[in-house]
Design a protein around this motif. Structure first.
Motif, short mmCIF file in Angstrom:
data_model
loop_
_atom_site.label_atom_id
_atom_site.label_comp_id
_atom_site.label_asym_id
_atom_site.label_seq_id
_atom_site.Cartn_x
_atom_site.Cartn_y
_atom_site.Cartn_z
N LEU A 77 0.22 10.84 15.88
CA LEU A 77 0.68 11.92 15.01
C LEU A 77 1.85 12.67 15.66
O LEU A 77 2.83 13.02 15.00
N GLY A 78 1.74 12.93 16.97
CA GLY A 78 2.82 13.61 17.69
C GLY A 78 4.11 12.82 17.63
O GLY A 78 5.19 13.38 17.43
N LYS A 79 4.01 11.49 17.78
CA LYS A 79 5.20 10.63 17.72
C LYS A 79 5.81 10.65 16.32
O LYS A 79 7.03 10.71 16.15
N VAL A 80 4.95 10.59 15.29
CA VAL A 80 5.43 10.63 13.91
C VAL A 80 6.17 11.94 13.64
O VAL A 80 7.29 11.94 13.11
N LEU A 81 5.57 13.06 14.05
CA LEU A 81 6.19 14.36 13.81
C LEU A 81 7.46 14.54 14.64
O LEU A 81 8.42 15.19 14.20
N LEU A 82 7.47 13.95 15.84
CA LEU A 82 8.66 14.04 16.68
C LEU A 82 9.84 13.33 16.00
O LEU A 82 10.97 13.85 15.97
N ASN A 83 9.59 12.15 15.44
CA ASN A 83 10.62 11.43 14.71
C ASN A 83 11.04 12.16 13.44
O ASN A 83 12.22 12.19 13.08
N MET A 84 10.06 12.77 12.77
CA MET A 84 10.36 13.54 11.56
C MET A 84 11.27 14.72 11.89
O MET A 84 12.19 15.03 11.14
N ASP A 85 11.00 15.38 13.01
CA ASP A 85 11.85 16.50 13.45
C ASP A 85 13.31 16.05 13.54
O ASP A 85 14.23 16.75 13.10
N VAL B 6 -0.50 5.96 7.34
CA VAL B 6 0.76 6.60 7.68
C VAL B 6 1.75 5.59 8.26
O VAL B 6 1.40 4.79 9.13
N HIS B 7 2.99 5.65 7.77
CA HIS B 7 4.10 4.92 8.39
C HIS B 7 4.31 5.52 9.78
O HIS B 7 4.82 6.62 9.92
N VAL C 287 1.62 1.01 11.47
CA VAL C 287 1.01 2.06 10.64
C VAL C 287 -0.18 2.65 11.39
O VAL C 287 -0.75 2.01 12.28
N ALA C 288 -0.52 3.88 11.03
CA ALA C 288 -1.68 4.54 11.62
C ALA C 288 -2.68 4.84 10.51
O ALA C 288 -2.28 5.15 9.38
N LYS C 289 -3.95 4.72 10.83
CA LYS C 289 -5.01 4.99 9.85
C LYS C 289 -5.91 6.10 10.39
O LYS C 289 -6.43 6.00 11.51
N PHE C 290 -6.09 7.15 9.59
CA PHE C 290 -6.89 8.31 9.98
C PHE C 290 -8.15 8.37 9.12
O PHE C 290 -8.07 8.26 7.89
N SER C 291 -9.29 8.56 9.75
CA SER C 291 -10.55 8.68 9.03
C SER C 291 -10.59 10.00 8.26
O SER C 291 -9.88 10.94 8.61
N PRO C 292 -11.44 10.10 7.19
CA PRO C 292 -11.54 11.36 6.43
C PRO C 292 -11.87 12.57 7.31
O PRO C 292 -11.30 13.65 7.12
N LYS C 293 -12.76 12.39 8.27
CA LYS C 293 -13.12 13.50 9.16
C LYS C 293 -11.92 13.93 9.99
O LYS C 293 -11.65 15.14 10.16
N LEU C 294 -11.17 12.95 10.52
CA LEU C 294 -9.99 13.26 11.32
C LEU C 294 -8.90 13.92 10.48
O LEU C 294 -8.20 14.82 10.94
N GLN C 295 -8.78 13.48 9.22
CA GLN C 295 -7.79 14.09 8.31
C GLN C 295 -8.05 15.59 8.15
O GLN C 295 -7.12 16.39 8.13
N ILE D 66 0.83 -1.21 0.00
CA ILE D 66 0.00 0.00 0.00
C ILE D 66 0.86 1.25 0.00
O ILE D 66 0.63 2.19 -0.78
N LEU D 67 1.87 1.29 0.88
CA LEU D 67 2.70 2.49 0.98
C LEU D 67 3.51 2.71 -0.30
O LEU D 67 3.68 3.85 -0.74
N LYS D 68 4.01 1.63 -0.88
CA LYS D 68 4.79 1.76 -2.12
C LYS D 68 3.92 2.38 -3.22
O LYS D 68 4.38 3.24 -3.97
N GLU D 69 2.68 1.94 -3.31
CA GLU D 69 1.76 2.49 -4.31
C GLU D 69 1.44 3.95 -4.01
O GLU D 69 1.43 4.79 -4.92
#
Length: 555
Positions: A396-404, A279-280, A304-312, A209-212
């Motif tokens: 999301l906070g953990k993902v962004l923390l790692n991205m930082d 999301v990875h 992986v994390a999955k976010f609903s359209p409303k949450l997005q 899925i992520l590769k696509e």
């Protein structure tokens, strides 16, 4: 089974007793709470050394090893030497013997290992808490890695997660702090994530899925799985020849301009979060590799994390607010994806604290930016106010923390806020295009099918009643009968009170007139008037206290 569970509890309590009052835990608590005044402790003065913590986590079992791995990506919580020791925990666990690896592969895949591969290196490339990785070569010449799950690890995870769940439930029952921070929900989310990570079939699907989803980003690589040699305990995928970004030398980082690579990485994560909702979720530096041609490979798709359209949509509002440093927009977005009792929560105080936190984060350079940590601090502020934010915001906070951390290592002067703002415009356009796809239009028509079918008949009935002057609107607002009854009761009470007061005053005046017949020295007539007035007064008080609904509710 009961004996094993008892042993898990014993290990857990011995670990808690050892570290509960340790300096490193106090330092962590102070860091999380962001206290202004805290005791400075030198790294050499902690009463437990980093190596001791690592060994204790190993002894606790695979679940705690996984927790240690997650802590190794949290420089906001632990001192540098502890982070390094925990980072070694990712690669420094006991290896599974080759004979056991061969047995697991052949049982799961149903093919002899020497038939499946031209070459299979018995020495593992890496060994982690859940499984270990071996280099292999397919008969076609394709270089792959084979990840083998440790024997019995699934059973251990389930037992240890059960212990953590029971402890969390106990803590929430007896601790206000644990209840405020919804510790039981956190453990439940950890349980969900880790159990998914134990199923390699899901990880293989995540890779596809992520590769696509990221195929448009030429600077990013996602390995492809080999389906015929994969199962729930075995995962075979492309070998990526690269180095962890934590292993890159300073000279390499100085000589190479990673700006275009980081542009792709940041945009790719914005797309995952805002457009794809897939999301990875574990992009810590150990899972991000740089190849010889300076591309970035995303490894380990177990989480992986999955976010609903409303949450997005709400996350999009939140990220836009963060790039603009608009505390009010951020607060509005947070409140729309949270649960709280408006009667008990001080929303003005919450808004003020969010604004203060946002304004304090003044830097835009990647080396100084703490987007992820700021988001995690928002969660703490919300918990303090009795507001329960969506669990996905912690992820999301953990993902962004790692991205930082990744961006800061490769391009320290990168303007992360500007990049997010620039890519956000593209993501909004992509989101709108996605929503206008034919399949989404078809879903809209299906949702409104019944309305379209019933609308003509209902309109015909409404117009017919209107033509015959038979159209009625019923509005449930105020109950007139109850309102009139209430006014009448008030009027009766006032009248009764006036009559009783008049009787008491009249009786008092009559008592001053001499009388032939007396009771207790008072005239008979005024005495009886006085007694009747007292009786009526007590009855009126009794009716108000025990028969009126509003009085009973207020008491």
């Amino acid at each position: 089974m009961a004996l094993q569970q008892l042993n898990n509890y014993a290990k857990f309590f011995s670990f808690i007793l050892k570290y509960y009052n340790s300096d490193v835990v106090k330092s962590t608590a102070n860091s999380v709470l962001n206290e202004i005044e805290k005791t400075e402790i030198s790294e050499d003065e902690y009463n437990q050394k980093p190596e001791e913590l690592v060994e204790d986590l190993k002894k606790m079992g695979p679940t705690y090893v996984k927790l240690g791995q997650l802590l190794s990506t949290r420089p906001d919580l632990l001192p540098e030497n502890y982070l390094q020791a925990l980072a070694n925990l990712q690669d420094d666990v006991e290896t599974v013997p080759y004979e056991e690896v061969q047995k697991i592969f052949e049982e799961e895949i149903g093919v002899k290992i020497n038939k499946a591969f031209e070459l299979f290196d018995p020495k593992p490339l890496a060994s982690a808490s859940i499984g270990q990785v071996h280099l292999a070569l397919l008969p076609s010449g394709r270089k792959v890695v084979v990840k083998i799950q440790r024997p019995g690890v699934r059973k251990k995870f389930i037992e240890e997660l059960e212990t953590l769940k029971n402890m969390a439930d106990l803590a929430v029952t007896h601790s206000k702090v644990a209840k405020k921070y919804a510790l039981d929900d956190v453990i439940e989310e950890l349980r969900f994530i880790l159990l998914n990570e134990l199923d390699y079939n899901k990880e293989a699907q995540n890779l596809v899925i992520l590769k696509e989803n990221l195929k448009e980003f030429k600077n990013l690589i996602v390995p492809s799985p080999v389906a015929e040699y994969s199962s729930s305990k075995v995962l075979t995928m492309d070998f990526i020849d690269g180095k962890k970004i934590t292993s890159l030398g300073n000279l390499k980082k100085i000589e190479t301009d990673f700006t275009s690579v980081i542009d792709d990485l940041v945009e790719a994560y914005m797309k995952q979060i805002i457009v794809d909702g897939f999301v990875h979720a574990d992009p810590h530096p150990g899972n991000i590799h740089v190849t010889a041609d300076d591309k970035v490979a995303l490894m380990d798709l177990g989480m992986v994390a999955k976010f609903s359209p409303k949450l997005q949509e709400k996350i999009m509002m939140l990220l836009v607010g963060m790039t603009k440093k608009d505390g009010d927009d951020i607060t509005d977005a947070l409140l729309e994806i949270s649960e709280y009792d408006s009667a008990k929560v001080n929303l003005d105080h919450f808004r003020k604290n969010i604004n203060r936190l946002v304004m304090d984060s003044t830097s835009t350079n990647a080396e100084d930016m703490e987007t992820g940590r700021i988001l995690l601090q928002m969660n703490r502020i919300a918990a303090d106010e009795g507001i329960k934010l969506a669990v996905e915001l912690n992820i999301l906070g953990k993902v962004l923390l790692n991205m930082d951390q990744i961006v800061a290592v490769l391009t320290p002067k990168y303007d992360l806020q500007k990049a997010i703002r620039r890519f956000m415009e593209k993501m909004v356009n992509k989101k709108m295009q996605q929503e206008h796809k034919p399949e989404n239009a078809y879903a809209f028509l299906l949702d409104n099918k019944k309305l379209l079918e019933n609308l003509p008949g209902r309109l015909n009935k409404i117009t017919e009643n209107l033509a015959n002057n038979q159209l009625e609107l019923k509005i449930n607002a105020i109950d007139e009968d109850r309102l009139t009854e209430g006014f009448q009761k008030v009027a009766n009470r006032i009248t009764s009170g006036l009559i009783i007061a008049a009787m008491i005053i009249g009786a008092a005046l009559l008592m001053r007139i001499p009388s032939t017949y007396t009771i207790l020295g008072y005239g008979v007539l005024p005495f009886f008037f006085f007694v009747i007035a007292i009786g009526l007064g007590l009855f009126l008080v009794y009716s108000i206290m025990f028969k009126d609904d509003h009085f009973k509710k207020s008491s």
